[in-house]
Write an enzyme that holds these catalytic residues in place. Structure first.
Site, mmCIF file in Angstrom:
data_model
loop_
_atom_site.group_PDB
_atom_site.id
_atom_site.type_symbol
_atom_site.label_atom_id
_atom_site.label_comp_id
_atom_site.label_asym_id
_atom_site.label_seq_id
_atom_site.Cartn_x
_atom_site.Cartn_y
_atom_site.Cartn_z
ATOM 1 N N ILE A 1 47.781 25.599 36.745
ATOM 2 C CA ILE A 1 48.872 25.418 35.658
ATOM 3 C C ILE A 1 48.415 24.246 34.679
ATOM 4 O O ILE A 1 48.172 23.288 34.953
ATOM 5 C CB ILE A 1 50.329 24.901 36.295
ATOM 6 C CG1 ILE A 1 50.602 26.151 37.298
ATOM 7 C CG2 ILE A 1 51.117 24.828 35.168
ATOM 8 C CD1 ILE A 1 50.586 27.462 36.917
ATOM 9 N N GLN B 1 11.899 35.846 12.877
ATOM 10 C CA GLN B 1 12.714 36.948 12.337
ATOM 11 C C GLN B 1 13.726 37.303 13.700
ATOM 12 O O GLN B 1 14.918 37.601 13.394
ATOM 13 C CB GLN B 1 11.807 38.279 12.332
ATOM 14 C CG GLN B 1 12.917 39.185 11.711
ATOM 15 C CD GLN B 1 11.839 40.740 11.586
ATOM 16 O OE1 GLN B 1 11.023 41.137 12.445
ATOM 17 N NE2 GLN B 1 12.061 41.248 10.199
ATOM 18 N N GLU C 1 40.571 42.648 32.854
ATOM 19 C CA GLU C 1 40.703 44.149 33.606
ATOM 20 C C GLU C 1 42.063 44.637 33.593
ATOM 21 O O GLU C 1 42.352 45.665 33.041
ATOM 22 C CB GLU C 1 40.094 43.853 34.941
ATOM 23 C CG GLU C 1 38.668 43.862 35.244
ATOM 24 C CD GLU C 1 38.024 42.349 35.134
ATOM 25 O OE1 GLU C 1 38.964 41.436 35.067
ATOM 26 O OE2 GLU C 1 37.062 42.351 34.575
ATOM 27 N N GLU D 1 50.782 35.277 23.576
ATOM 28 C CA GLU D 1 49.892 34.504 24.494
ATOM 29 C C GLU D 1 48.445 35.099 24.596
ATOM 30 O O GLU D 1 47.461 34.219 24.275
ATOM 31 C CB GLU D 1 50.259 34.602 25.937
ATOM 32 C CG GLU D 1 49.344 33.679 26.964
ATOM 33 C CD GLU D 1 49.741 33.327 28.196
ATOM 34 O OE1 GLU D 1 50.974 33.575 28.609
ATOM 35 O OE2 GLU D 1 49.046 32.880 29.069
ATOM 36 N N GLY E 1 45.454 34.231 31.103
ATOM 37 C CA GLY E 1 46.330 35.280 29.840
ATOM 38 C C GLY E 1 46.200 36.554 30.383
ATOM 39 O O GLY E 1 46.727 37.399 29.809
HETATM 40 C C1 LIG Z 1 41.906 27.426 33.416
HETATM 41 C C2 LIG Z 1 42.881 28.153 33.645
HETATM 42 C C3 LIG Z 1 43.930 27.905 33.125
HETATM 43 C C4 LIG Z 1 45.136 28.759 33.368
HETATM 44 N N1 LIG Z 1 46.455 28.344 33.138
HETATM 45 C C5 LIG Z 1 47.483 29.034 33.657
HETATM 46 C C6 LIG Z 1 48.842 28.406 33.385
HETATM 47 O O1 LIG Z 1 48.971 27.779 32.526
HETATM 48 N N2 LIG Z 1 49.949 29.191 33.917
HETATM 49 C C7 LIG Z 1 49.721 30.218 34.848
HETATM 50 O O2 LIG Z 1 50.794 30.478 35.274
HETATM 51 N N3 LIG Z 1 48.436 30.622 35.084
HETATM 52 C C8 LIG Z 1 47.306 29.986 34.546
HETATM 53 N N4 LIG Z 1 46.256 30.434 34.867
HETATM 54 C C9 LIG Z 1 46.027 31.444 35.952
HETATM 55 C C10 LIG Z 1 45.430 32.889 35.486
HETATM 56 O O3 LIG Z 1 46.453 33.459 34.612
HETATM 57 C C11 LIG Z 1 45.038 33.761 36.504
HETATM 58 O O4 LIG Z 1 43.887 33.240 37.006
HETATM 59 C C12 LIG Z 1 44.688 35.006 36.150
HETATM 60 O O5 LIG Z 1 45.867 35.853 35.782
HETATM 61 C C13 LIG Z 1 44.079 36.001 37.430
HETATM 62 O O6 LIG Z 1 44.661 35.817 38.470
HETATM 63 P P1 LIG Z 1 43.888 35.456 39.670
HETATM 64 O O7 LIG Z 1 43.098 34.162 39.522
HETATM 65 O O8 LIG Z 1 44.825 35.333 41.169
HETATM 66 O O9 LIG Z 1 42.840 36.573 40.002
HETATM 67 P P2 LIG Z 1 43.311 37.939 40.802
HETATM 68 O O10 LIG Z 1 44.433 38.577 40.470
HETATM 69 O O11 LIG Z 1 43.038 37.591 42.213
HETATM 70 O O12 LIG Z 1 41.882 38.899 40.377
HETATM 71 C C14 LIG Z 1 40.780 38.842 40.916
HETATM 72 C C15 LIG Z 1 39.755 39.686 40.224
HETATM 73 O O13 LIG Z 1 40.624 40.983 40.617
HETATM 74 C C16 LIG Z 1 40.662 41.979 39.487
HETATM 75 N N5 LIG Z 1 42.038 42.502 39.516
HETATM 76 C C17 LIG Z 1 43.280 42.384 39.882
HETATM 77 N N6 LIG Z 1 44.048 43.425 39.975
HETATM 78 C C18 LIG Z 1 43.404 44.332 39.310
HETATM 79 C C19 LIG Z 1 43.330 45.929 39.062
HETATM 80 N N7 LIG Z 1 45.007 46.152 39.170
HETATM 81 N N8 LIG Z 1 42.575 46.761 38.662
HETATM 82 C C20 LIG Z 1 41.335 46.120 38.408
HETATM 83 N N9 LIG Z 1 41.018 44.791 38.877
HETATM 84 C C21 LIG Z 1 42.033 44.051 39.166
HETATM 85 C C22 LIG Z 1 40.715 40.758 38.397
HETATM 86 O O14 LIG Z 1 40.543 41.227 37.171
HETATM 87 C C23 LIG Z 1 39.996 39.748 38.562
HETATM 88 O O15 LIG Z 1 38.708 40.283 38.313
HETATM 89 C C24 LIG Z 1 44.862 29.663 34.468
HETATM 90 C C25 LIG Z 1 43.603 29.799 34.952
HETATM 91 C C26 LIG Z 1 42.505 29.175 34.724
HETATM 92 C C27 LIG Z 1 41.156 29.424 35.371
#
Ligand SMILES: Cc1cc2nc3c(=O)[nH]c(=O)nc-3n(C[C@H](O)[C@H](O)[C@H](O)COP(=O)(O)OP(=O)(O)OC[C@H]3O[C@@H](n4cnc5c(N)ncnc54)[C@H](O)[C@@H]3O)c2cc1C
Length: 387
Positions: free
Chosen positions: A165, A289, A377, A252, A373
């Site tokens: 977060i 270049q 994917e 966003e 955000g």
């Molecule tokens: C620096 C930072 C700041 C953030 N700030 C906030 C914040 O303020 N508030 C907040 O709520 N969240 C925040 N996040 C969280 C961020 O939004 C999530 O990390 C992101 O949405 C991905 O979720 P996950 O990490 O659980 O990955 P997962 O959902 O576990 O995904 C893992 C991988 O699987 C892929 N995947 C998942 N589902 C599918 C699908 N259906 N088809 C194909 N591929 C798929 C994903 O693309 C990814 O490559 C932040 C993250 C970071 C790193």
């Protein structure tokens, strides 16, 4: 910064917007000089008083209507602020999330009582905003959140844990995505505001150790049966959370694209400066270049990106930016950002790998743009649904 030499769209050229953008630049020079930004990175967060200083300067809630304490600007002012933060390397300060992600949920959907209660204090910096969607077990699959807000007497009890977060150590107004009716899936989801000052059962976890954006306090948050009044559900009624999220996520995603272009511009400006002064084989690196061709490619890609993002901003100002187009901007621009910054780091040679050069920080910060955000994917899934 006009390193791309692309004409600004007319809506950004209105005198008042231009003056605002310039004044933000001056404010950042005064309040967020490079040595101060280094301190944020060391501390893992900005100093708390930066939020109130930003409030004094009228930078918090710039697009929030004046009647609720904001500056009464619109999305153009948020764009101006986001760009300046990126151009000055001050974007670890999570003010654009506070302004252009958190406050809009309140001013678009909040009851008058909620707007009055929270927005003026967000504008002064007394309240720092965060939005807590992601959980250890649910990121992309937002419908899978396990945090609950259960009815209890006159209010709700919020239980669950969140991670990643932004602004997590400093925020004291947190919009929590929670299930008010776990049997209902998306329809049982609500946005619940937790004011954390004095909130029993609220706990901040680790300020997470990241590869970039070190000056932002990305954190774990725990809600151990935190009681909130019934009036803290945004909009007043249960079950609207998912719809509210779906309507606001395009902005966003556009924010991320705006920041991607601005970071690319900063990278190009600093790379040009570097390759003009660095010598190899008796000439400046810019005279090879290969360097010229690489930078020509970078400038072209960023120009295309900026042109598309400007189009999206224009659509958004008219209320016509659809979810798929915002997803295209988010995924494509963040991919381009990573690609061009990697090329520009290469042109720095070994110095590009050294933290004293801005390109190193830009490289580390860029990577998350493809993840948060909604991952790129997930953006493609949203676009594919329109095929
Ligand atoms: C620096 C930072 C700041 C953030 N700030 C906030 C914040 O303020 N508030 C907040 O709520 N969240 C925040 N996040 C969280 C961020 O939004 C999530 O990390 C992101 O949405 C991905 O979720 P996950 O990490 O659980 O990955 P997962 O959902 O576990 O995904 C893992 C991988 O699987 C892929 N995947 C998942 N589902 C599918 C699908 N259906 N088809 C194909 N591929 C798929 C994903 O693309 C990814 O490559 C932040 C993250 C970071 C790193």
């Amino acid at each position: 910064m006009n390193v791309l030499q692309v004409a600004e769209p007319e809506f950004m050229l209105e005198e008042e917007v231009v003056l605002f953008q310039d004044s933000v630049g001056r404010w950042l020079d005064d309040h967020c000089p490079p040595e101060e930004i280094e301190r944020w990175k060391h501390d893992g967060k900005v100093p708390r008083e930066l939020w109130t200083r930003a409030g004094d300067a009228g930078l918090n809630c710039v697009s929030t209507p004046e009647e609720w304490g904001g500056m009464g600007g619109d999305y153009r002012h948020e764009v101006a602020l986001m760009r300046q933060l990126c151009w000055k390397g001050a974007d670890h300060f999570g003010i654009s999330l506070h302004n252009a992600i958190v406050a809009p949920y309140i001013f678009h959907y909040g009851t008058d009582e909620q707007k009055q209660r929270w927005l003026p204090r967000m504008a002064t910096g007394e309240l720092v905003g965060a939005i807590a969607m992601t959980e250890p077990g649910a990121g992309s699959d937002l419908q899978g959140v396990k945090t609950t807000a259960k009815k209890d007497g006159n209010g709700y009890v919020v239980s669950g844990s969140k991670t990643f977060i932004t602004n997590g150590q400093l925020a004291n107004l947190i919009i929590v995505v929670a299930k008010t009716d776990p049997s209902q899936g998306a329809k049982g989801t609500s946005l619940v505001v937790v004011e954390t000052d004095g909130a029993e059962g609220f706990e901040r976890g680790r300020n997470l150790d990241k590869i970039g954006m070190e000056g932002n306090d990305t954190s774990e948050l725990f809600f151990n049966d935190v009681k909130v009044p019934a009036e803290n559900i945004i909009g007043g009624g249960e079950g609207m959370g998912f719809v509210q999220l779906m309507q606001q996520l395009p902005q966003e995603r556009l924010n991320i694209a705006v920041q991607g272009v601005a970071a690319g511009e900063r990278a190009l400006a600093s790379t040009l400066e570097y390759v003009k002064q660095r010598k190899a084989f008796g000439k400046a690196v810019i005279d090879f270049q290969n360097t010229q061709f690489k930078l020509a490619e970078v400038k072209t890609k960023l120009t295309v990106a900026k042109t598309f993002v400007d189009y999206c901003i224009g659509q958004h100002l008219k209320g016509q930016l659809d979810a798929a187009t915002a997803s295209m901007a988010k995924y494509w621009v963040s991919d381009i950002q990573c690609e061009v910054i990697d090329e520009m780091l290469q042109l720095h040679g070994g110095y590009g790998y050294m933290n004293e050069y801005p390109i190193a920080q830009l490289y580390r910060d860029a990577r998350v743009q493809r993840i948060y955000g909604g991952t790129n994917e997930i953006m493609k899934l949203l676009i594919a649904r329109t095929l």
